[in-house]
Each structure stands twice: as C-alpha cells, then as structure tokens.
Design a protein around this motif. Sequence first.
Motif, short mmCIF file in Angstrom:
data_model
loop_
_atom_site.label_atom_id
_atom_site.label_comp_id
_atom_site.label_asym_id
_atom_site.label_seq_id
_atom_site.Cartn_x
_atom_site.Cartn_y
_atom_site.Cartn_z
N GLN A 20 0.81 -1.22 0.00
CA GLN A 20 0.00 0.00 0.00
C GLN A 20 0.85 1.27 0.00
N GLY A 21 0.14 2.41 -0.03
CA GLY A 21 0.80 3.71 0.04
C GLY A 21 0.75 4.27 1.44
N ASN A 22 1.45 5.36 1.66
CA ASN A 22 1.56 5.92 3.01
C ASN A 22 0.26 6.52 3.53
N LEU A 23 -0.70 6.79 2.62
CA LEU A 23 -1.96 7.38 3.07
C LEU A 23 -3.09 6.35 3.20
N ALA A 24 -2.75 5.08 3.02
CA ALA A 24 -3.79 4.05 3.13
C ALA A 24 -4.37 4.03 4.55
N ASP A 25 -5.70 3.87 4.64
CA ASP A 25 -6.30 3.79 5.97
C ASP A 25 -6.14 2.36 6.52
N ASP A 26 -6.70 2.13 7.68
CA ASP A 26 -6.51 0.84 8.35
C ASP A 26 -7.63 -0.16 8.10
N THR A 27 -8.45 0.09 7.06
CA THR A 27 -9.58 -0.79 6.79
C THR A 27 -9.14 -2.25 6.65
N LEU A 28 -8.12 -2.49 5.82
CA LEU A 28 -7.67 -3.85 5.58
C LEU A 28 -7.04 -4.47 6.82
N LEU A 29 -6.27 -3.69 7.55
CA LEU A 29 -5.61 -4.21 8.75
C LEU A 29 -6.64 -4.58 9.82
N LYS A 30 -7.73 -3.82 9.89
CA LYS A 30 -8.77 -4.14 10.86
C LYS A 30 -9.50 -5.43 10.50
N LEU A 31 -9.71 -5.63 9.19
CA LEU A 31 -10.38 -6.85 8.73
C LEU A 31 -9.43 -8.05 8.75
N LEU A 32 -8.13 -7.77 8.57
CA LEU A 32 -7.12 -8.83 8.52
C LEU A 32 -6.02 -8.51 9.54
N PRO A 33 -6.31 -8.63 10.83
CA PRO A 33 -5.40 -8.17 11.88
C PRO A 33 -4.05 -8.88 11.89
N LYS A 34 -3.95 -10.07 11.28
CA LYS A 34 -2.67 -10.78 11.26
C LYS A 34 -1.82 -10.43 10.04
N ALA A 35 -2.37 -9.60 9.15
CA ALA A 35 -1.65 -9.24 7.93
C ALA A 35 -0.49 -8.30 8.23
N THR A 36 0.47 -8.28 7.32
CA THR A 36 1.61 -7.36 7.39
C THR A 36 1.47 -6.33 6.29
N ARG A 37 1.80 -5.09 6.58
CA ARG A 37 1.71 -4.04 5.56
C ARG A 37 3.10 -3.51 5.23
N TRP A 38 3.36 -3.39 3.92
CA TRP A 38 4.56 -2.70 3.46
C TRP A 38 4.13 -1.41 2.76
N ILE A 39 4.75 -0.32 3.12
CA ILE A 39 4.51 0.95 2.43
C ILE A 39 5.49 1.03 1.27
N VAL A 40 4.97 0.92 0.03
CA VAL A 40 5.85 0.87 -1.14
C VAL A 40 5.85 2.17 -1.94
N TYR A 41 4.93 3.08 -1.61
CA TYR A 41 4.97 4.38 -2.27
C TYR A 41 4.32 5.42 -1.36
N GLU A 42 4.65 6.67 -1.62
CA GLU A 42 4.05 7.76 -0.85
C GLU A 42 3.29 8.68 -1.79
N THR A 43 2.24 9.27 -1.30
CA THR A 43 1.41 10.19 -2.06
C THR A 43 1.64 11.60 -1.54
N LEU A 44 1.96 12.50 -2.47
CA LEU A 44 2.24 13.89 -2.11
C LEU A 44 1.25 14.80 -2.81
N PRO A 45 0.73 15.80 -2.14
CA PRO A 45 -0.21 16.73 -2.78
C PRO A 45 0.51 17.71 -3.69
N ILE A 46 -0.17 18.14 -4.73
CA ILE A 46 0.35 19.19 -5.59
C ILE A 46 0.03 20.53 -4.90
N ALA A 47 1.06 21.29 -4.59
CA ALA A 47 0.86 22.50 -3.79
C ALA A 47 0.47 23.71 -4.63
N GLU A 48 0.95 23.78 -5.87
CA GLU A 48 0.72 24.98 -6.68
C GLU A 48 0.32 24.61 -8.09
N LEU A 49 -0.40 25.52 -8.72
CA LEU A 49 -0.78 25.38 -10.12
C LEU A 49 -0.43 26.66 -10.85
#
Length: 525
Positions: A414-443
Amino acid sequence: MENSNHFGKVYLIGAGPGDPGLLTVRGKSILEKADVVVYDRLVSPGVLSLCNPKAKMVDVGKMPTHHKVKQSEINKLLVKFAVEMPGATVARLKGGDPFVFGRGGEEALELVDAGVEFEVVPGVTSAIAVPAYAGIPVSHRGIATSFHIITGHEKAEAGDSLSLDFENLAKSQGTLIFLMGIANMDFIARRLIECGKDPKTPLAFIEKGTTPNQRTVMATLETAGETIVRENVTAPAITIMGGVVELGKTLAWKKNLPLSGKRLVVTRAAKQSSGITARLTALGAEVIETPMIETRNVLPYCHAELPSCIANSYEYDTAELADLADFEDLKDFDILAFTSTNGVESFFEQLFTAEYDVRELAGKKIASVGKITEKKLLEYGIRCDYVPKDHTGEGLGLLLREVVDDESRILLLQGNLADDTLLKLLPKATRWIVYETLPIAELPDWKREAIASADAVVFASSSAVENFAQISSLSSFVSRLSFCIGRMTEASAKKHGFETVTSDETTMDSLVKKIVEYYTMGENA
C-alpha cells in the motif's frame, strides 16, 4: 553584436491552431525541456500542458482589443531571459506559425541585434489547418489554383481605410483567407464589393478552429456583416472567401462528438492520466490535465546502509521503518494483496532494483482490489487469484477473510496514506509501504484560468478530491459537477459540496461511459 555562447538559446515555436495534436514533434521536444516559456493568449491549454512542469511560464497574451504586453516589451523580454540565464532553453510559444502574422520576424531581429542564438520551429498555420478541419480545401482544381493569406487586423494608416490592396484582392480568382479580422470584416466585405468583388461570393467564418468548440458559419460577401451580428461570431476566428467554401457543405468531416464543447478537468496523477485523457479527447472533450497528487516510490529497507537507501525519500520515524519493504522476508508470505496500480508499479520496481525477479512470487496467491489493478498486474505477467466484486478495500478484506485460512500469511502492498480498513479486517496481515502520495501545492496561472471555466472535474481518488478542495484559489471553479470513480471518491466529493455522477464500476471504461451518458442522455437524466 557577435553571438555569445554564454547566453541562453531562444526557440520561436509555432503552437499550431489549437489542437495539441497539431504541434510539431520538434516543438514538443523543446517545450518538454524548456526553462522558460513565453506564451500568447491563443496557445491552447492542451499545448501548455506539454511544457516542462518546472519551467517559468510567462503569459504575454494579447487580447483583440488591447495588448497585455507590448510587442516591443516582448522582444526585450526574450533577450533578457537569454542574457540572464546562460545555457537556458527559452521557448517563445506563439499560436499558429511564428512567421505568419505572428511577428516572429520582429522578435528574431531583436535577438540578432543582441547576439542571442535562436531557432525557428514552424507551426501549422490556422490559415490552412482551420479550413481543413471545416472540410474546406484552400485550393481545389477547377475552383481555386491559388490562395492568399491576409491580415484583417491591421489598423488604418489614415482615415477609415485599412492598409490593404482592395483593388487587387477583389480581382483575385484565388481563395482569400483573412486572419484576425472579425472586428473589421463588415468594412472589408463592403470595400471588396465596391472594388468589384461578386457580392454572392461564398464566405465562411470558422470560430475556434481545430478545438472541441469549433463552429462554422456560412455567409456571402454581401451578408458578412449582418451574419457576424446575428450569429454572434467572435474571435478567435478566420474568414475564408471563394468557391472552395461550398465544398465545406460536402466535405465537413469533423463531426460533433458526444463530448464536443465540453472542458473536463482530469485530476489523476500525471503518469496515470494519459489513458483517460486520450479517451475523453477522442470523444470530443477538451481535457485539462490537472494532477492533484503525485506518487513517489519509497525505497525498501536496506540492511547495510539504511540512511543512503532512503536519502531521496521522506524521513521515517521508528514505527514507519517497520512498514518498509524488506525483500529478504518476501518468502515468508503466502498471499500478496495489491490495492492500487501505484502499489503494483512501485512493488515491482523495488523488487527489480533489489536484484530479485518475478520468480520470488512462485507459489504465492495474488489478490487485487479491483479490475484496474488486476489489469496492471497482467502487464507484469501476473494473474490474480482473488478480485472482490466490490472494488474497495473493505471488499478485498472481506473476500480474503472468507477464502483464506487463519494460517495464511498476508502481505498488503500500500501507500503511506492508506487507511486501516484492511488491517482491521485482517489483523494478522503485514503491511509494506511501497509508495508515498504527495499533494500538488501549486498550479500555474494558465491552468487556474482554464479550470475556472471547466464544465466538470473528474476524480479518481479521495485524495485528489481533498487536495482539489484545499487549493483555495480553485474556489472560482464555476461548475460544481464532478464525475467520480468509486463510492469513497464520491463521498469525498459530496463532503466538499460537489454534485456527483459516479461510475457503475470502479474502472476507467465505466467512468468514461458514465460521462458520455450524462451529456448525451441529458444533463438531468
């Protein structure tokens, strides 16, 4: 002055008449690397979106009734950028062709005087391309063996007469093409008739040629003025006169497509937007690509020199380090669960960088949150074992809880902004953060202006909605209509006051289908 190698180089680039597809390959390649882009009003947002996102964008656009920046000032500005930015690529982006009433010659002379190296990149001129898009050939055997391109914009030297040779223009048997002349066209038509031109000469006004808003209005020389008023013909438009105009009634090939005249803002991450952009454009829409987020790989855990491994990523605290990918442990998992296409791409890029390959996945079951992610996995030769009917994190969690036993070891990618929905449903699962999501600050300003008048915005994720809403300057967005993919995205859009139209399935095909249905079946359907 002799040329100085210490200066930047200026490229006088023709942007074409509007359709980004008509920009030359040479022009595109320069814009992609330009350090500065000095652009005119008639350059379309689609062309501007091809520019280097890090370039300094300078709007010197000229309006029909006033000049935003005087031509003499533009000339000096180009020299200034070249002199003050040694080695820089300075792009002067002009509508159509820079040497067809584009005043490119004046700019080139100024550069020569200053010793600045320059290159001219010709563009497709609207004088030929716009009639072609309306099905009007500027020359045709037996009708017109020549064509003449005339500016209708020049001011009179004295009195009420334009500085045009009306006598010879009236005698010409060739096609007459007037650029930038709508405001003066009533006068031009009357003078041509006075000089002997047949009042019944066919004439066409073509507005916003080659864009999704293109419109052709037919008239004759004697009805030109009244037609402009009655049909409210406005710039940018060209006027074409002659027998070839009649061919437009038969050869008009550019039909009104389902999304013709619609300006849609696509907020997907830049590397993901090209697919939906191409589909919407093919259906007639003008698409403004406006990514609200960008993604970046998070480098995996490095057992030897951790600081150097994550030097180009964000700083982790101790808890976050536990979520980094550690490919030495990949063998310990039975099921890999992917929740996004970004997760797929980042996982495999890291896998290959760590000098592993797909053989490491042998014997493992693969789960995907939905069809889009499933399709992305197929690009790596991986078929999914589990895909929920409900393409959400909750749907994936419920499916895995149902089909796997308690001993199965599940890895969530998953990404760094993923919520805990999956971890709550699968409490024994392991999560790896493989990407991060950054907001676009300016246009850039040009994009803000384009967005303000858009018909709708297309959202593919909740994070895109949140960032769109947070950029306060976008409060001028006239329409509150949004097209959403998935229930979570829809909920976020509604929270921020958007009217929502949501795809039936969480796929791009379904989203595009829903957009077309909305506009073709009636906006209130």
